[in-house]
Design an enzyme around this catalytic site. Structure first.
Site, mmCIF file in Angstrom:
data_model
loop_
_atom_site.group_PDB
_atom_site.id
_atom_site.type_symbol
_atom_site.label_atom_id
_atom_site.label_comp_id
_atom_site.label_asym_id
_atom_site.label_seq_id
_atom_site.Cartn_x
_atom_site.Cartn_y
_atom_site.Cartn_z
ATOM 1 N N GLY A 1 5.157 -16.183 -35.318
ATOM 2 C CA GLY A 1 5.350 -15.495 -36.598
ATOM 3 C C GLY A 1 4.340 -15.814 -37.677
ATOM 4 O O GLY A 1 4.359 -15.194 -38.740
ATOM 5 N N GLU B 1 5.287 -20.473 -30.164
ATOM 6 C CA GLU B 1 4.885 -19.255 -29.437
ATOM 7 C C GLU B 1 3.977 -18.396 -30.321
ATOM 8 O O GLU B 1 4.312 -17.258 -30.636
ATOM 9 C CB GLU B 1 6.135 -18.439 -29.065
ATOM 10 C CG GLU B 1 7.127 -19.171 -28.208
ATOM 11 C CD GLU B 1 8.438 -18.384 -28.049
ATOM 12 O OE1 GLU B 1 8.588 -17.295 -28.634
ATOM 13 O OE2 GLU B 1 9.312 -18.881 -27.340
ATOM 14 N N PRO B 2 2.835 -18.938 -30.767
ATOM 15 C CA PRO B 2 1.990 -18.146 -31.665
ATOM 16 C C PRO B 2 1.339 -16.974 -30.945
ATOM 17 O O PRO B 2 0.898 -17.116 -29.808
ATOM 18 C CB PRO B 2 0.931 -19.145 -32.142
ATOM 19 C CG PRO B 2 0.885 -20.178 -31.076
ATOM 20 C CD PRO B 2 2.226 -20.212 -30.407
ATOM 21 N N GLY B 3 1.317 -15.841 -31.560
ATOM 22 C CA GLY B 3 0.685 -14.663 -30.955
ATOM 23 C C GLY B 3 -0.405 -14.162 -31.875
ATOM 24 O O GLY B 3 -1.578 -14.486 -31.737
ATOM 25 N N ARG B 4 0.027 -13.411 -32.892
ATOM 26 C CA ARG B 4 -0.887 -12.787 -33.845
ATOM 27 C C ARG B 4 -1.878 -13.791 -34.466
ATOM 28 O O ARG B 4 -3.052 -13.485 -34.634
ATOM 29 C CB ARG B 4 -0.040 -12.182 -34.965
ATOM 30 C CG ARG B 4 -0.798 -11.370 -35.978
ATOM 31 C CD ARG B 4 0.116 -11.108 -37.179
ATOM 32 N NE ARG B 4 1.401 -10.588 -36.783
ATOM 33 C CZ ARG B 4 1.723 -9.296 -36.751
ATOM 34 N NH1 ARG B 4 0.837 -8.400 -37.099
ATOM 35 N NH2 ARG B 4 2.929 -8.913 -36.394
ATOM 36 N N ARG C 1 0.496 0.359 -35.089
ATOM 37 C CA ARG C 1 1.140 -0.383 -36.180
ATOM 38 C C ARG C 1 1.308 0.432 -37.478
ATOM 39 O O ARG C 1 2.376 0.388 -38.083
ATOM 40 C CB ARG C 1 0.412 -1.700 -36.461
ATOM 41 C CG ARG C 1 0.473 -2.697 -35.310
ATOM 42 C CD ARG C 1 -0.030 -4.072 -35.726
ATOM 43 N NE ARG C 1 0.912 -4.755 -36.561
ATOM 44 C CZ ARG C 1 0.700 -5.056 -37.829
ATOM 45 N NH1 ARG C 1 -0.435 -4.755 -38.416
ATOM 46 N NH2 ARG C 1 1.623 -5.684 -38.525
ATOM 47 N N CYS D 1 -0.551 15.581 -33.224
ATOM 48 C CA CYS D 1 0.343 16.437 -34.002
ATOM 49 C C CYS D 1 1.598 15.671 -34.435
ATOM 50 O O CYS D 1 2.693 15.903 -33.922
ATOM 51 C CB CYS D 1 0.703 17.669 -33.164
ATOM 52 S SG CYS D 1 1.745 18.800 -34.038
ATOM 53 N N GLU D 2 1.410 14.699 -35.308
ATOM 54 C CA GLU D 2 2.503 13.914 -35.891
ATOM 55 C C GLU D 2 2.073 13.564 -37.306
ATOM 56 O O GLU D 2 0.931 13.110 -37.500
ATOM 57 C CB GLU D 2 2.714 12.576 -35.143
ATOM 58 C CG GLU D 2 3.139 12.667 -33.706
ATOM 59 C CD GLU D 2 4.591 13.059 -33.522
ATOM 60 O OE1 GLU D 2 5.330 13.158 -34.525
ATOM 61 O OE2 GLU D 2 4.971 13.288 -32.369
ATOM 62 N N TYR E 1 -1.038 -6.756 -31.215
ATOM 63 C CA TYR E 1 -0.193 -5.555 -31.249
ATOM 64 C C TYR E 1 -1.036 -4.297 -31.459
ATOM 65 O O TYR E 1 -0.580 -3.334 -32.069
ATOM 66 C CB TYR E 1 0.917 -5.706 -32.317
ATOM 67 C CG TYR E 1 1.637 -7.026 -32.175
ATOM 68 C CD1 TYR E 1 2.435 -7.278 -31.069
ATOM 69 C CD2 TYR E 1 1.463 -8.060 -33.099
ATOM 70 C CE1 TYR E 1 3.060 -8.504 -30.894
ATOM 71 C CE2 TYR E 1 2.084 -9.292 -32.930
ATOM 72 C CZ TYR E 1 2.878 -9.505 -31.826
ATOM 73 O OH TYR E 1 3.472 -10.715 -31.648
#
Ligand SMILES: Cc1ncc(COP(=O)(O)O)c(C=O)c1O
Length: 289
Positions: free
Chosen positions: A118, A153-156, A192, A223-224, A252
């Site tokens: 986090g 559990e570091p990710g980012r 994101r 087309c969104e 991510y």
């Protein structure tokens, strides 16, 4: 394998059933939902009681008591992960207090405490940064009362700032108030902004001295309405076929990408000093249909 972190009573029952059938002992952790607000985007908040993650205090204590006598499951760990892109140390302090409280109530000696990840990164200039010193001192305080081994559990925080998404301007479309910059990258390549309203800086690949008088709205070709990256004023004047890059897509980015709208994914290139390695080849339409 060290252990399986489990998220619910039903999941633990299944692990126990399989372990019994195979006549083995499985080490597990239980994820606690500490009902702690991570002060981050609500879509990436995982530690409040209304979030689906982990089990509440009552269920946690019940499971600890049941598992004391289990023959096929060895409870080793208490795990928490209250969310992602956290830039304030205070939620971590609250989380540690909640963990401390429940360990006292459970009267159980956890070999491991898994504090999740986090830790937030900077996506914009002058963005608030997580005060690691304060997080560290809260952890040290916690460790004075608990002698468990810690897991993170570091990710980012490891890879978020390491990648850019390079994209070409297909069209410029002027409206009364702004200019839409239609890119060849879309929400399927970098989800994101569409998924969380996250903001990633966009920069021109080549700078020039001219600035656009109208603001640019960088959008994808899908087309969104949510296929939109960012609105920027005073951007370097762009022409069709120019290259821009979207910053900080290392976490991510690729992992959330998809073939939505039957769009082949771009190639991924690793640059390490002067060494260039192709990690993933550009997909062809034939690869996905
Ligand atoms: C259980 C768990 N731990 C760790 C992480 C990594 O989080 P971050 O990238 O914010 O460090 C995640 C992300 O989804 C997660 O679900």
């Amino acid at each position: 394998m060290l252990l399986i972190n489990s998220e619910s009573e039903s999941e633990i029952k299944i692990i126990e059933k399989i372990a019994k059938k195979k006549n083995v002992v499985v080490n597990i952790g239980i994820r606690l939902n500490p009902n702690t607000d991570a002060n981050t985007l609500k879509q990436i908040s995982t530690g409040k009681k209304e979030n689906k993650f982990g089990v509440d205090e009552k269920t946690f204590l019940k499971l600890v008591s049941i598992l004391r006598t289990s023959k096929n499951i060895k409870l080793k760990c208490l795990s928490v992960h209250i969310g992602s892109q956290i830039t304030d140390h205070k939620p971590y302090e609250k989380m540690l207090k909640a963990v401390d409280k429940i360990i006292n109530k459970a009267k159980f000696n956890f070999e491991y405490i898994d504090l999740g990840g986090g830790m937030g990164i900077s996506y914009e200039k002058n963005q608030k940064k997580l005060n690691y010193k304060k997080y560290k001192s809260a952890i040290e305080k916690f460790l004075r009362r608990n002698n468990s081994k810690l897991i993170f559990e570091p990710g980012r925080s490891i890879i978020g700032n390491t990648a850019i998404l390079i994209s070409r301007v297909i069209y410029l479309k002027e409206s009364s108030k702004k200019i839409f910059v239609i890119l060849d990258a879309g929400m399927n390549d970098m989800m994101r902004p569409a998924l969380y309203g996250a903001k990633h800086q966009i920069l021109p690949a080549f700078k020039n001295k001219k600035k656009s008088k109208k603001s640019y709205e960088f959008v994808g070709p899908i087309c969104e309405t949510t296929d939109k990256f960012l609105s920027v004023s005073n951007f370097n004047k762009l022409k069709e076929r120019d290259l821009i890059f979207i910053s900080d897509v290392g976490a991510y980015g690729s992992s959330l990408s998809s073939n939505y709208n039957i769009r082949p994914k771009p190639s991924e290139i690793l640059i390490n000093k002067s060494k260039v390695t192709i990690l993933k080849k550009r997909q062809k339409l034939e690869d996905i249909i």
